[in-house]
Design an enzyme around this catalytic site. Sequence first.
Site, mmCIF file in Angstrom:
data_model
loop_
_atom_site.group_PDB
_atom_site.id
_atom_site.type_symbol
_atom_site.label_atom_id
_atom_site.label_comp_id
_atom_site.label_asym_id
_atom_site.label_seq_id
_atom_site.Cartn_x
_atom_site.Cartn_y
_atom_site.Cartn_z
ATOM 1 N N LYS A 124 -11.400 -10.986 -6.392
ATOM 2 C CA LYS A 124 -12.456 -9.979 -6.182
ATOM 3 C C LYS A 124 -12.082 -8.655 -6.822
ATOM 4 C CE LYS A 124 -12.567 -10.027 -1.685
ATOM 5 N NZ LYS A 124 -11.956 -11.299 -1.251
ATOM 6 N N LYS A 155 0.836 -1.204 0.000
ATOM 7 C CA LYS A 155 0.000 0.000 0.000
ATOM 8 C C LYS A 155 0.863 1.242 0.000
ATOM 9 C CE LYS A 155 -4.708 -0.194 1.145
ATOM 10 N NZ LYS A 155 -5.831 0.070 2.012
ATOM 11 N N LYS A 188 -5.773 -14.194 -13.047
ATOM 12 C CA LYS A 188 -6.086 -14.876 -11.801
ATOM 13 C C LYS A 188 -7.454 -14.408 -11.293
ATOM 14 C CE LYS A 188 -4.734 -15.268 -7.028
ATOM 15 N NZ LYS A 188 -4.166 -14.669 -5.865
#
Length: 337
Positions: free
Chosen positions: A199, A117, A196
Amino acid sequence: MRRPPAPLRVLSGIQPTGRFHWGNYFGAIRQYIDLQTAGEAYYFIADLHALTTIREPTRLRSLVLDAALDLLALGLDPERATLFVQSDVPEVTELTWLLMTVCPMGLLERCHAYKDKKTRGLPADAGLFTYPVLMAADILAYDATVVPVGEDQVQHIEVCRDLAGTFNHLYGDVFTLPKPRLVEGGAKVPGTDGQKMSKSYENTIDVFEDPGPQKKKIMRITTDSRPMEEPKDPEGDPLYQLFSLVAPQADRDAMAATYRRGGFGYGEVKKALVEASAAFFAAARERRAELAADPRRVAEILAAGAERARLQAGRVLGRARAACGLERGAAAPRRRP
Ligand code: ATP
Ligand code: MG
């Protein structure tokens, strides 16, 4: 004196951050559930972890319930394994603090969820930063010996072992050091776009999606545009890979032969995939519908699981509190072999 080997105790946390898709099931959940027969097993729905990504209370509540229904429908047996919701065991959050006091900042700065992040310039909160400490407490609270994980979680198990080792070194033999077990069959499940399944990529086929929308998604799976006559290699084809997950062996062999022969259309494969998927998950769907119609039963299962989990976590927390001097007058009880 040598300790006898610790009994096999498996622990696994499952994040309720979305509905389970085929990647989650075939890549992780199926193997976790299989381990319920290998020893004593604890499974929790990690709602405290999910709070770092889900900030809608109604959605979180329903995702937690869905996760419980899904896991039970997919074969998690509450008679055999302990299923509970993470936040129902407050002992774990207290343990998190105790571990935090022995956790060097640098250890967490190196953890990839936070580092990723940061490198992408995204804001990170302390929840994400200290996530591996909560995860360590999750594991240590139950004296888990084996933690089945995907490749991406191995680092967090190392953090857990590190913290447990430091605490034990400072205060005595309090925690059982767990070992990671890489889940097998960890091949990447492809999504509907060939990447892949994930979500974040919005390319998922969800396990308990309604048949209508699921069929639509499957019929829209990206395929290559080579001419129909050309023989194809089944192994490298995402559609075939998905088919292989749900079709019986004989149908897989027949489909592979069709690919190698050529002269077929991907539309036929997609139809076969829709049918194979329906058959593969039919029994689980039925169980899920029965459970969903009986919310009291599910609440009872989770309450009984939480009670068993709290008993165990309470013992470990008691040892840790006493060892570091939080319990006045009590000599530190040692970990029992
Ligand atoms: P996100 O997009 O937020 O990363 P996700 O859909 O990738 O979510 P995770 O929560 O990251 O799902 O993964 C949960 C578990 O499912 C992990 O153990 C992971 O290894 C496994 N998993 C997820 N996607 C796949 C996949 N496509 N193939 C195999 N395993 C997968
Ligand atoms: Mg992921």
